[in-house]
Motif scaffolding. Sequence first.
Motif, short mmCIF file in Angstrom:
data_model
loop_
_atom_site.label_atom_id
_atom_site.label_comp_id
_atom_site.label_asym_id
_atom_site.label_seq_id
_atom_site.Cartn_x
_atom_site.Cartn_y
_atom_site.Cartn_z
N LYS A 196 -5.07 -1.02 -2.88
CA LYS A 196 -3.74 -0.48 -3.14
C LYS A 196 -2.72 -1.59 -3.00
N LEU A 197 -1.91 -1.80 -4.04
CA LEU A 197 -0.90 -2.85 -4.04
C LEU A 197 0.48 -2.24 -3.79
N SER A 198 1.20 -2.81 -2.84
CA SER A 198 2.57 -2.41 -2.55
C SER A 198 3.46 -3.59 -2.89
N ILE A 199 4.43 -3.37 -3.78
CA ILE A 199 5.22 -4.46 -4.35
C ILE A 199 6.70 -4.16 -4.20
N GLY A 200 7.48 -5.17 -3.81
CA GLY A 200 8.92 -5.02 -3.67
C GLY A 200 9.33 -4.62 -2.27
N ASP A 201 10.65 -4.56 -2.05
CA ASP A 201 11.15 -4.19 -0.72
C ASP A 201 11.27 -2.68 -0.60
N GLU A 202 11.69 -2.24 0.58
CA GLU A 202 11.73 -0.81 0.85
C GLU A 202 12.67 -0.07 -0.09
N ALA A 203 13.77 -0.72 -0.46
CA ALA A 203 14.75 -0.08 -1.32
C ALA A 203 14.31 -0.01 -2.77
#
Length: 526
Positions: A49-56
Amino acid sequence: MSEPRPRTARLSGLLAVTAVTSVGLFPATPAVAVAGPDAAAGAYRSAVKLSIGDEANSRACTGTLVDKLWVLTAASCFATVPGSPVPAGKPALDATATLSDGKSLAVVEIAPRTDRDAALVRLAVPAYGMQTTALAASAPAANATLTAAGFGRTKTEWVTDKLHTGSFTVDSTTAGELHITGKGADSICKGDTGGPLLNAAGEIVGVNSRSWQGGCLGTDAAETRTGAISARVDGLGSWIGTLTSRRSAAVNEAGGNGRIRWADFDGDRKPDYFNIDDNGSVSVWLNRGGNPAGANGWQGLGKVANGLTSDRNRVRFADFDGDGKADYFLINTDGSVEVYLNQGGDPAGANGWKHIGKVTVGVTNNPSKVRFADWDGDGRSDYIAFSDSGSVHPYLNRGGDQSGNGWPAVGQVAAGVTNDRSRIRFADNDGDGKADYFHVKPDGKVDLYVNRGGDVVPNGWQVVGQIASGVTTDHTKVQFADFDGDTRADYIVAGDGNSASVWLWNGGDQSGANGWKGIGVVASGT
């Protein structure tokens, strides 16, 4: 990966980097996951699973481990603006990969394709103990049934950490794409982008790119189409092999404790010429073929580091993080080791060296007993310690002290052939990425022992015997490094004024008169 079985699952949303086709599929933007039953426990363990970018401004995608350091996914996942090209190199957006064992690793490099929505992304640390999945050698036939897997949305879940699967039929094939349709209610949703499309043998035939997302949570209820497009991966084996084989160019330190060192500063798989001045500052000349290549054979960078000590014995250049570039190691007087990651050095400005702190407390405060070389072939330099008797004890680099079990001990891998450790070199002779054991004898001859796992496994050393009659009896002048980038260590001899001459490996003495190819003086010195 176990053999995939068609499931009545729905894939939740994938997106592609390529242009939207005339049939009107959703444009290139990160997608969701397969909307169907969870994958069976223990299945598809190479899925990531890839999580990309910041929280916003976060997005999710899926990928597949095809190597312990590399994940195959969709290039579009990493576009800063949907549909825009994705440059190679460091990701513009922070990204992490969560493995099937729950461990999260940073993504540090992207290698995108330009002809289809596919990319390899490199992990900061190898995914030890995890499964990888092979690519199919050919495209699937029309009407073949395939299985897609992803962490995207489902029919009822907006966010999921569970892998789902779906069953698809091949409609048509182009040079770079597979056009597929979900069986029943199966669909590819957001978050599934980059996930694998698998044949009955469990091989990857495609990387999911974009779809209609019919039935996915958040899609207009009137949209019932379950068609999707995947990027073909058959035929990409050599491209993937080229990238994954970069581990064979692991940066092993060469040059001992002397002024001149040989290490790869720029990551082009060739050792560059380092000069450590008396005040500790470091200058580098990039290897562009050396003197035989003419006026442009060396590219001078000037000073790349002010240095942290004037004691050269405590400075090393080796690859800590596996990016192919030599980092700056400082062995403290108490034996602990600090690392500064190479991000371009002083010419790159304030961020040219990234201090990651103490990476090991060390096992000795005698720097002459410590080497850094890639023992296990994972592309990262390991900590190798000598005993007084000459025996060799590696500690594998698993991220250092900050990573828990960051230095697993291998144990004694070599009893040693001499107690004079200054005569031992570690370099890769056979191109497998693992450091082999070279012994420079008092008469100048060089014997080689190829690393097959060392004393801890049966037949752990392949005894090659004499590979070089030698050109000097002064062993301090002899080093081994891959000067020409063919993955085989060459014979380097220091001359007057810090000059150097090279004999390229061509099979060594056992191959006869042409076993070494002398190319003469490659560096005039500083």
